[in-house]
Enzyme design. Structure first.
Site: not given
Length: 156
Positions: A45-47
């Site tokens: 998700g962060c990527t």
């Protein structure tokens, strides 16, 4: 500490950034700042969120906004994360979590029946005077960057 709301002065910070720099929010007065907080470098998700902000970096720049990602990860991890994915956003490190707490993004989370403290994926739009113009908590990554760029454009 009471929860931040629209119109409040954004809590100031001076934190180490990718590339060995330091970012001081006070030095960005006069610019629109998009400060997004995320749990961990190089996770799915962060990527995706970082890549979405990168894809829109020209649109943010054209609208007069600076985009800053913030997590507890080290500067070295940020540098590796940026290099691996070709990220075009600034990443700052808050290893002690003081800024994350000041923004109300250090929260009790639940996963598979387990409770733990962690970073609430959240975004803060800070206007040219250093005030909170908009807050997004519990961000769902898909479509979020488009919503943020729309809010930046509304600020003008």
């Amino acid at each position: 500490m009471s929860e931040l709301k629209t119109g409040d002065l954004a809590p100031t910070f001076k934190l180490p950034a990718d590339g060995g720099d330091e970012i001081d929010l006070a030095n960005l007065r006069g610019q629109i700042v998009v400060l997004y907080m995320y749990p961990k470098d190089d996770t799915p998700g962060c990527t995706t969120e970082a890549l979405d902000f990168t894809a829109a970096s020209a649109a943010f720049a054209n609208a007069g906004a600076v985009v800053i990602g913030l997590s507890k990860d080290s500067v070295k991890r940020h540098d590796n994360f940026k290099a691996k994915h070709g990220l075009q956003v600034r990443l700052v490190s808050d290893p002690e979590g003081e800024t994350i707490e000041a923004y109300g993004s250090w929260v009790l989370k639940k996963l598979y029946g387990r409770e733990y403290m962690g970073i609430d994926r959240s975004t803060f739009l800070i206007d040219r005077e250093g005030r909170i113009a908009r807050i997004w908590h519990k961000v769902k990554v898909k479509g979020h960057v488009d919503e943020v760029i729309g809010a930046v454009r509304e600020l003008g």
